[in-house]
Design an enzyme around this catalytic site. Structure first.
Site, mmCIF file in Angstrom:
data_model
loop_
_atom_site.group_PDB
_atom_site.id
_atom_site.type_symbol
_atom_site.label_atom_id
_atom_site.label_comp_id
_atom_site.label_asym_id
_atom_site.label_seq_id
_atom_site.Cartn_x
_atom_site.Cartn_y
_atom_site.Cartn_z
ATOM 1 N N ASP A 1 0.853 -1.200 0.000
ATOM 2 C CA ASP A 1 0.000 0.000 0.000
ATOM 3 C C ASP A 1 0.887 1.249 0.000
ATOM 4 O O ASP A 1 1.797 1.360 0.831
ATOM 5 C CB ASP A 1 -0.869 -0.051 1.272
ATOM 6 C CG ASP A 1 -1.987 0.957 1.268
ATOM 7 O OD1 ASP A 1 -2.393 1.408 0.175
ATOM 8 O OD2 ASP A 1 -2.472 1.298 2.371
ATOM 9 N N GLU B 1 -1.154 5.945 -8.434
ATOM 10 C CA GLU B 1 -1.973 7.005 -7.836
ATOM 11 C C GLU B 1 -1.746 8.350 -8.519
ATOM 12 O O GLU B 1 -0.628 8.728 -8.840
ATOM 13 C CB GLU B 1 -1.653 7.134 -6.336
ATOM 14 C CG GLU B 1 -2.450 8.261 -5.680
ATOM 15 C CD GLU B 1 -2.421 8.228 -4.158
ATOM 16 O OE1 GLU B 1 -2.295 7.141 -3.581
ATOM 17 O OE2 GLU B 1 -2.541 9.309 -3.566
ATOM 18 N N HIS C 1 -7.355 9.844 4.394
ATOM 19 C CA HIS C 1 -7.025 8.718 5.289
ATOM 20 C C HIS C 1 -7.384 9.091 6.725
ATOM 21 O O HIS C 1 -7.231 10.248 7.124
ATOM 22 C CB HIS C 1 -5.526 8.423 5.249
ATOM 23 C CG HIS C 1 -5.066 7.732 3.990
ATOM 24 N ND1 HIS C 1 -4.011 8.170 3.244
ATOM 25 C CD2 HIS C 1 -5.526 6.626 3.370
ATOM 26 C CE1 HIS C 1 -3.826 7.356 2.217
ATOM 27 N NE2 HIS C 1 -4.736 6.410 2.264
ATOM 28 N N GLY D 1 -9.021 5.627 1.906
ATOM 29 C CA GLY D 1 -9.689 6.354 2.988
ATOM 30 C C GLY D 1 -11.099 5.853 3.236
ATOM 31 O O GLY D 1 -12.016 6.633 3.496
ATOM 32 N N ASN E 1 -10.227 0.776 0.192
ATOM 33 C CA ASN E 1 -9.202 0.558 1.218
ATOM 34 C C ASN E 1 -9.715 0.960 2.597
ATOM 35 O O ASN E 1 -10.205 2.080 2.780
ATOM 36 C CB ASN E 1 -7.971 1.403 0.917
ATOM 37 C CG ASN E 1 -7.226 0.955 -0.324
ATOM 38 O OD1 ASN E 1 -7.759 0.210 -1.141
ATOM 39 N ND2 ASN E 1 -6.007 1.411 -0.469
HETATM 40 P P1 13P Z 1 -8.444 4.605 6.234
HETATM 41 O O1 13P Z 1 -7.381 4.443 7.259
HETATM 42 O O2 13P Z 1 -9.037 5.957 6.239
HETATM 43 O O3 13P Z 1 -9.466 3.528 6.275
HETATM 44 O O4 13P Z 1 -7.704 4.509 4.806
HETATM 45 C C1 13P Z 1 -7.062 3.322 4.426
HETATM 46 C C2 13P Z 1 -6.317 3.485 3.155
HETATM 47 O O5 13P Z 1 -6.705 4.197 2.259
HETATM 48 C C3 13P Z 1 -5.085 2.707 2.981
HETATM 49 O O6 13P Z 1 -4.441 2.986 1.785
#
Ligand code: 13P
Length: 287
Positions: A84, A135, A177, A208, A229
């Site tokens: 990630d 991205e 995020h 996010g 995610n």
């Molecule tokens: P969150 O922590 O907001 O759930 O986002 C996770 C994310 O996008 C990891 O790449």
């Protein structure tokens, strides 16, 4: 066996649902998410940030742990192990460690440099049978020390990256995020629709995922989001459940301090969070 994420996400795009990408932090996370995906017969993506990889002892530790869990726990649903927000060097480390998918996050570079590095990594990943996410337009909030405002991606830049042959694309659409602030404006569906127009059939990724209202999640899926995610929400659920156990003094009763007992409510909370997300994203029964 791990699979790359291309086929599961193309199926999701055709079937108009999304596959959950759940970030892992340790054994409890990885095992809970895999068992829940199996219980619901859903494909799943385990996401590993560079910080979490380091915390767990290195990417090879993570890859070997996840592969062994899949085997020993009889997990038969498709599982992708995905880096990630990878750096250039991090991508090469995960390719070597045996991941099945990587994300190269070049969103903070000027677009030409993002294009150049993404192109190189696409060739390397594809030669190894791995999938790759790229991205455009930084995701807001803070992850592993990288802070950005909730940016919206430029659809022309998205097309430049998509045309390189990337397998799925994260485009900023005002998402952040971590927890969303009370005054958050919501997702920009105009941006999402323009990105979709620019990139055609490319599966889109929504980062996010924590705290986005259900109607916005459903609308995003209807507009081409195939991978969502989620990280913070599992962490919050885990922490609240373990806190409740300790505040009730249960760690002081009998052998309540045994980590297998102490962490059990947290594990259950992760499972329930993942169950709810898989139901919302529509991937149950799609393995
Ligand atoms: P969150 O922590 O907001 O759930 O986002 C996770 C994310 O996008 C990891 O790449």
């Amino acid at each position: 066996m791990l699979v790359n994420a291309t086929e599961m996400l193309n199926k999701a795009r055709e079937g108009k649902y999304a596959v959950g990408h759940f970030n892992i932090n340790n054994l409890e996370w990885a095992k809970s998410i895999l068992l829940t995906a199996q219980e619901l017969n859903s494909p799943v993506i385990l996401g590993v940030s560079e910080g979490a990889g380091k915390y767990m002892g290195g990417f090879k530790v993570v890859a070997d742990m996840v592969k062994a869990l899949v085997e020993e726990q009889n997990i038969t649903v498709p599982v992708a192990l995905h880096l990630d927000h990878g750096t250039y060097d991090g991508c090469y480390k995960c390719i070597k460690a045996g991941f099945s998918s990587i994300m190269f996050d070049g969103s903070h570079f000027p677009i030409d440099e993002n294009v150049e590095k993404t192109k190189e990594l696409i060739n390397v990943a594809h030669a190894m049978g791995m999938s790759i996410e790229a991205e455009v337009g930084a995701i807001g909030g803070e992850e592993d020390g990288v802070v950005a405002a909730g940016e919206c991606a430029d659809p022309n830049e998205c097309k430049m990256i998509a045309d390189l042959g990337v397998d799925f694309l994260a485009a900023g659409i005002g998402n952040i995020h971590g927890k969303y602030p009370a005054n958050w404006a919501g997702l920009s569906f105009d941006t999402l629709a323009s990105v979709k127009d620019a990139v055609g059939d490319m599966p889109l990724v929504l980062h996010g995922g924590t705290g986005i209202p259900e109607d916005q999640i459903k609308k995003a899926i209807s507009l081409g989001v195939c991978k969502i995610n989620v990280n913070t929400e599992c962490q919050l659920a885990f922490a609240a459940a373990v806190r409740e156990y300790i505040e009730a003094g249960k760690d002081l009763e009998g052998k309540g301090f045994d980590p297998r007992k102490l962490l059990a409510p947290g594990v259950e909370a992760i499972k329930q969070t993942v169950r709810d997300k898989i139901a919302l994203f529509g991937s149950a029964g799609k393995a």
